[in-house]
Design a protein around this motif. Structure first.
Motif, short mmCIF file in Angstrom:
data_model
loop_
_atom_site.label_atom_id
_atom_site.label_comp_id
_atom_site.label_asym_id
_atom_site.label_seq_id
_atom_site.Cartn_x
_atom_site.Cartn_y
_atom_site.Cartn_z
N LEU A 115 0.86 -1.18 0.00
CA LEU A 115 0.00 0.00 0.00
C LEU A 115 0.90 1.23 0.00
CD1 LEU A 115 -2.81 1.28 0.17
CD2 LEU A 115 -2.63 1.15 2.66
N VAL A 116 0.89 1.96 -1.10
CA VAL A 116 1.84 3.04 -1.33
C VAL A 116 1.30 4.37 -0.80
CG1 VAL A 116 3.21 4.24 -3.08
CG2 VAL A 116 2.58 1.83 -3.42
N ASP A 117 2.12 5.05 -0.03
CA ASP A 117 1.78 6.38 0.45
C ASP A 117 1.82 7.37 -0.72
OD1 ASP A 117 0.96 8.05 2.50
OD2 ASP A 117 2.98 8.40 3.28
N THR A 118 1.18 8.53 -0.55
CA THR A 118 1.11 9.54 -1.60
C THR A 118 1.82 10.79 -1.14
OG1 THR A 118 -1.06 8.64 -2.20
CG2 THR A 118 -0.45 10.75 -3.16
N ARG A 119 2.91 11.13 -1.79
CA ARG A 119 3.74 12.24 -1.33
C ARG A 119 2.93 13.53 -1.16
NH1 ARG A 119 8.48 14.11 -4.21
NH2 ARG A 119 9.05 11.94 -4.66
N GLY A 120 3.12 14.17 -0.02
CA GLY A 120 2.49 15.44 0.24
C GLY A 120 1.03 15.38 0.62
N GLN A 121 0.39 14.23 0.44
CA GLN A 121 -1.04 14.10 0.72
C GLN A 121 -1.25 13.40 2.07
OE1 GLN A 121 -3.57 12.91 -2.60
NE2 GLN A 121 -2.03 13.62 -4.07
N GLY A 122 -2.49 13.15 2.40
CA GLY A 122 -2.80 12.47 3.65
C GLY A 122 -3.47 13.36 4.67
N GLY A 123 -3.80 14.60 4.28
CA GLY A 123 -4.42 15.50 5.24
C GLY A 123 -5.87 15.79 4.98
N GLN A 124 -6.49 15.08 4.02
CA GLN A 124 -7.87 15.39 3.65
C GLN A 124 -8.87 14.42 4.27
OE1 GLN A 124 -8.34 16.29 -0.50
NE2 GLN A 124 -10.54 15.93 -0.50
N TYR A 125 -8.52 13.14 4.32
CA TYR A 125 -9.39 12.15 4.97
C TYR A 125 -8.57 10.90 5.25
CZ TYR A 125 -9.88 9.57 0.54
OH TYR A 125 -9.64 8.85 -0.61
N GLY A 126 -9.20 9.92 5.90
CA GLY A 126 -8.48 8.70 6.27
C GLY A 126 -7.68 8.91 7.54
N GLY A 128 -4.24 9.67 7.59
CA GLY A 128 -3.01 10.41 7.38
C GLY A 128 -2.00 9.72 6.49
N GLY A 129 -0.92 10.46 6.21
CA GLY A 129 0.17 9.94 5.41
C GLY A 129 1.49 10.27 6.06
N ASP A 130 2.57 9.72 5.52
CA ASP A 130 3.89 9.86 6.14
C ASP A 130 4.98 10.25 5.16
OD1 ASP A 130 3.20 8.83 8.90
OD2 ASP A 130 2.59 7.11 7.71
N THR A 131 4.61 10.62 3.93
CA THR A 131 5.60 10.95 2.91
C THR A 131 5.51 12.42 2.53
OG1 THR A 131 5.49 8.70 2.01
CG2 THR A 131 6.48 10.39 0.62
N PRO A 132 6.51 13.23 2.84
CA PRO A 132 6.47 14.63 2.43
C PRO A 132 6.80 14.78 0.95
CG PRO A 132 8.54 14.18 3.52
CD PRO A 132 7.72 12.91 3.60
N ASP A 133 6.46 15.92 0.38
CA ASP A 133 6.94 16.29 -0.94
C ASP A 133 7.92 17.43 -0.74
OD1 ASP A 133 7.36 16.62 -3.63
OD2 ASP A 133 5.57 17.84 -3.94
N PRO A 134 9.23 17.15 -0.82
CA PRO A 134 10.22 18.16 -0.47
C PRO A 134 10.45 19.22 -1.54
CG PRO A 134 11.31 16.14 -1.11
CD PRO A 134 9.84 15.85 -1.11
N VAL A 135 9.73 19.10 -2.69
CA VAL A 135 9.95 20.04 -3.78
C VAL A 135 8.97 21.20 -3.68
CG1 VAL A 135 10.01 20.32 -6.29
CG2 VAL A 135 10.74 18.17 -5.25
N GLY A 136 9.44 22.40 -3.81
CA GLY A 136 8.58 23.58 -3.74
C GLY A 136 7.77 23.75 -5.01
N SER A 137 6.92 24.77 -5.02
CA SER A 137 6.03 25.01 -6.15
C SER A 137 5.80 26.51 -6.29
CB SER A 137 4.68 24.30 -5.92
OG SER A 137 3.71 24.75 -6.83
N GLY A 138 5.50 26.91 -7.51
CA GLY A 138 5.05 28.27 -7.72
C GLY A 138 3.62 28.42 -7.27
N PRO A 139 2.96 29.53 -7.59
CA PRO A 139 1.56 29.72 -7.20
C PRO A 139 0.68 28.59 -7.73
CG PRO A 139 2.49 31.77 -8.01
CD PRO A 139 3.50 30.69 -8.30
#
Length: 325
Positions: A115-126, A128-139
């Motif tokens: 069962l694969v975690d989803t980078r940066g996600q996990g805060g909407q339901y369920g 939670g998650g444990d994988t950050p997305d360390p890459v920044g983003s523009g607007p």
């Protein structure tokens, strides 16, 4: 929700000409080659769960950019030393891997399950998650679809789909996995990731995608106001001069463009009243698959929930027929 998309007879033969960049294959060959410079580095740690019939391990593998991605590896107790066919499962939009006791269908059916975690996600339901997305983003609009979306090279989706493809390699490297029998499975966002993984990684030998996201994105943002496609609409409502760049970038991540690269047997599903992942997008991807061994289950009166447990029962029987478990 009333029926809103094409009639079923039209859906069954719907195969539109979609936007596909001329360098689509090169883009993904290059992306995966860059990812492959980082060893998969699968780390496996036993995890107590209180379950007597399922053994579980906390897994870390290397995804896009050498970034660590988390997963749960579960299998029936007492099967050590016996290679099992594997099911790699991807989660829905906004969800993380949660707790290891949440997704037990596949190990209970006798499969090795990643069962694969989803980078940066996990805060909407369920849970939670444990994988950050360390890459920044523009607007970007709230959510994930528009992060870095004016350029396919910087898009969040590039990192996410690369993680999905790398997860198949991680599954093949796990203890006691039969790497000749690896299925990819997912619902909603997970379904879109499963299609992409099957198109990107030839080790996939079965594809199960239910109500998949990221199918025919350019059409979907014109026929539904539902999230997460509404994120793209919201972004373009503000960034009015970015339409061409955004639609071009999204085409690199559209499951319809991955489907022709997919030769594995496939089982799809769609609800005809699904405004989150409209059926025309699902059929566009399904009808573009290269494999002749393909089936789509249609639930005329269902929304995004589709067939739920009824479809799970069909998935179990379908995969058993192909993997012999």
């Amino acid at each position: 929700m009333a029926l809103f998309d094409l009639p079923l007879p039209e859906l069954e033969k719907y195969r539109p000409t979609t936007r596909k960049p001329p360098d689509f294959d090169h883009f993904w060959t290059t992306t995966l080659a860059e990812a492959a410079k980082h060893d998969t580095l699968v780390e496996v740690t036993p995890t107590p769960t209180g379950l007597a019939l399922v053994d579980t391990w906390d897994v870390t593998f290397t995804g896009f950019g050498g970034h660590p991605v988390k997963a749960w590896y579960s299998r029936p107790s007492g099967t050590a030393g016996r290679p099992l066919p594997a099911v790699v499962e991807y989660t829905g939009y906004g969800r993380g891997r949660g707790l290891p006791i949440e997704r037990l269908l596949w190990p209970a059916a006798g499969y090795a399950h990643l069962l694969v975690d989803t980078r940066g996600q996990g805060g909407q339901y369920g849970s939670g998650g444990d994988t950050p997305d360390p890459v920044g983003s523009g607007p970007s609009a709230p959510g994930f679809l528009t992060r870095g979306i004016t350029n396919p090279g910087t898009a969040y989706l590039r990192r996410l789909l690369t993680d999905a493809a790398r997860a198949v390699d991680a599954a093949a490297a796990l203890p006691d996995v039969d790497d000749t029998r690896i299925a990819v499975v997912g619902n909603s966002q997970g379904g879109g990731l499963a299609i992409a993984a099957a198109g990107l990684n030839p080790a996939v030998s079965a594809l199960l995608a239910s109500s998949p996201l990221l199918c025919h994105v350019e059409r979907n943002i014109t026929i539904t106001d539902a999230h997460p496609y509404a994120e793209v609409v919201q972004y373009l409502a503000v960034h009015r001069n970015s339409t061409a760049a955004v639609l071009n970038a999204l085409s690199y991540f559209d499951a319809v463009n991955f489907a022709p690269r997919t030769t594995a047997p496939a089982l799809f599903a769609t609800g005809l009243r699904d405004t989150i992942c409209p059926p025309s997008g699902v059929f566009a991807a399904f009808n573009s698959l290269s494999t002749e061994d393909k089936t789509i289950d249609v639930y005329p009166f269902n929304h995004h929930e589709g067939g739920e447990a009824h479809h799970n029962a069909h998935q179990l029987a379908w995969l058993h027929d192909r993997f012999g478990t």
